[in-house]
Design an enzyme around this catalytic site. Structure first.
Site, short mmCIF file in Angstrom:
data_model
loop_
_atom_site.label_atom_id
_atom_site.label_comp_id
_atom_site.label_asym_id
_atom_site.label_seq_id
_atom_site.Cartn_x
_atom_site.Cartn_y
_atom_site.Cartn_z
N CYS A 5 33.91 37.13 5.02
CA CYS A 5 34.81 36.00 4.76
C CYS A 5 35.80 36.34 3.65
O CYS A 5 36.95 35.91 3.69
CB CYS A 5 34.02 34.77 4.35
SG CYS A 5 33.31 33.92 5.76
N CYS A 30 38.43 48.30 -4.03
CA CYS A 30 38.84 47.38 -2.96
C CYS A 30 38.71 45.97 -3.55
O CYS A 30 38.95 45.78 -4.73
CB CYS A 30 38.01 47.58 -1.70
SG CYS A 30 36.27 47.20 -1.88
#
Ligand SMILES: [Zn+2]
Length: 387
Positions: free
Chosen positions: A201, A345
């Site tokens: 998500c 990231c």
């Protein structure tokens, strides 16, 4: 009509107070429920794995419905990015433990029920012990490792596992209950998908209402199992597409070769699910404060951002070079193999895969940034937006 998952002897000693008769009156007047059904709910215990997007609506409605003992397992803190969908928690709860926040909200909704808070990561070490205390398990987790774990321990313990998952505008739910004649999660997905192929998500986004719909369906299935009414979603998977407003039902088949519920099972106890799901946890890493120190000291560091370009635009660390993970293997020539390389990231998962890829390609001096840009924003530079 099917049979309730609550044994008769567990219900016989249960009674309802005057307040409870009033509180649950809209249940009691239905012939499918009556006081007998409400006592069943009171005698029942349900475990919600996760107090997030799915766990929020599920726990709210199960508490309101009068499930006698409600357990929640979670280890997280409430974050501002949670509030778009995790309606157990409010703005005032940001930074608090999710369980404390959930406890306050659920107690307000229904002080009659017992709440049990398991403030820990649901893991191979504790899952069987936790699950043993409950009649029905509601899996509201958001990762494959936990889904396989909750599936396996529910098969071992012969407990129904009410499954739900959401992705962008779509969600699905089913009830895994091999002891009631259905398949299990592994019958459907014997192997987890490669980690790089499934964004979560945080990477792909989710419409905030969607887990509301799916979590409430999980609550409905749980209540039906307890009351022993209707047709449970055993052996059927319900898929919901919010953009088309389309519900589709898929028939699920039991796999006779399934390693946990098949004819010749090979798995009898929880395994190492991180390893099974390829979650890279063992790559060398540096902390955000260490990166900050290196940048401030002007040490030569090659900082690589392996997120997608739109994420880089939303938030970035100065001096980071953007090479999305999917392009990294083809763009190694753009990097200096000799230089200290730190990869980041959003939260550290994709970059862990990137570190592995670079090491396999012969980069010796390469590290993962722990917690990714999310932690950088949290602990080092609050000017970098959270997303
Ligand atoms: Zn199975």
């Amino acid at each position: 009509m099917h049979k309730s998952v609550i044994a008769e002897e567990g219900v016989s000693g249960v009674s309802l107070t005057k307040e409870e008769l009033q509180r649950y009156s809209r249940h009691l007047i239905m012939p499918e429920v009556t006081a007998e059904g409400q006592k069943r709910l009171k005698a029942a215990s349900v475990l919600c794995i996760g107090a997030g997007g799915l766990g929020s609506p599920a726990a709210l409605y199960l508490a309101a419905a009068g499930v006698g003992r409600l357990g929640i397992v979670d280890f997280d803190k409430v974050d501002l990015t949670n509030l778009q969908r995790q309606i157990l928690h409010g703005t005032k709860d940001v930074g608090r433990s999710k369980l404390e926040s959930a406890r306050d909200r659920l107690r307000d909704i229904n002080p009659e029920i017992e709440l049990k808070l398991h403030e820990c990561r649901f893991s191979s070490d504790n899952a069987e012990q936790i699950v043993a205390d409950y009649d029905v398990i509601v899996d509201g987790s958001d990762n494959f490792a936990t889904r396989y774990l909750s599936n396996d321990v529910c098969v071992f313990a012969r407990k129904p596992n009410v499954y739900g998952s959401v992705f962008r505008f779509e969600g699905q739910t089913t009830v895994f209950a091999t002891h009631l004649g259905g398949p299990c999660y592994r019958c459907l997905f014997p192997e987890p998908p490669p980690p790089e192929s499934v964004p979560n998500c945080a990477q792909a986004g989710v419409l905030g209402v969607l887990p509301g719909i799916i979590g409430m369906l999980q609550a409905i299935e749980t209540i039906k199992l307890i009351l022993g009414i209707g047709d449970p979603l055993i052996g059927r998977l319900l898929h919901f597409d919010a953009l088309k407003v389309h519900f589709r039902e898929l028939k699920l088949r039991h796999d006779s070769q399934c390693p946990v519920c098949g004819e010749n099972p090979t798995i009898f106890a929880p395994i190492d699910y991180d390893q099974f799901c390829g979650v890279a946890t063992e790559v060398p890493a540096v902390s955000v404060s260490e990166l900050k120190r290196k940048l401030e000291a002007r040490e030569p560091v090659q900082l690589v951002d392996v997120r997608e370009p739109f994420e880089h635009e939303l938030a970035s660390i100065e001096s980071a070079k953007l090479i999305p993970l999917g392009e990294l293997a083809d763009r190694l020539a753009e990097l200096d193999r000799e230089q200290l390389t730190i990869v980041h990231c959003h939260s550290g998962q994709r970059s862990a895969q990137a570190v592995q890829l670079l090491r396999d390609a012969g980069f010796a001096n390469v590290f993962n940034l722990e917690g990714g840009i999310a932690r950088w924003s949290d602990e080092i530079d609050s000017d970098v937006p959270q997303y």
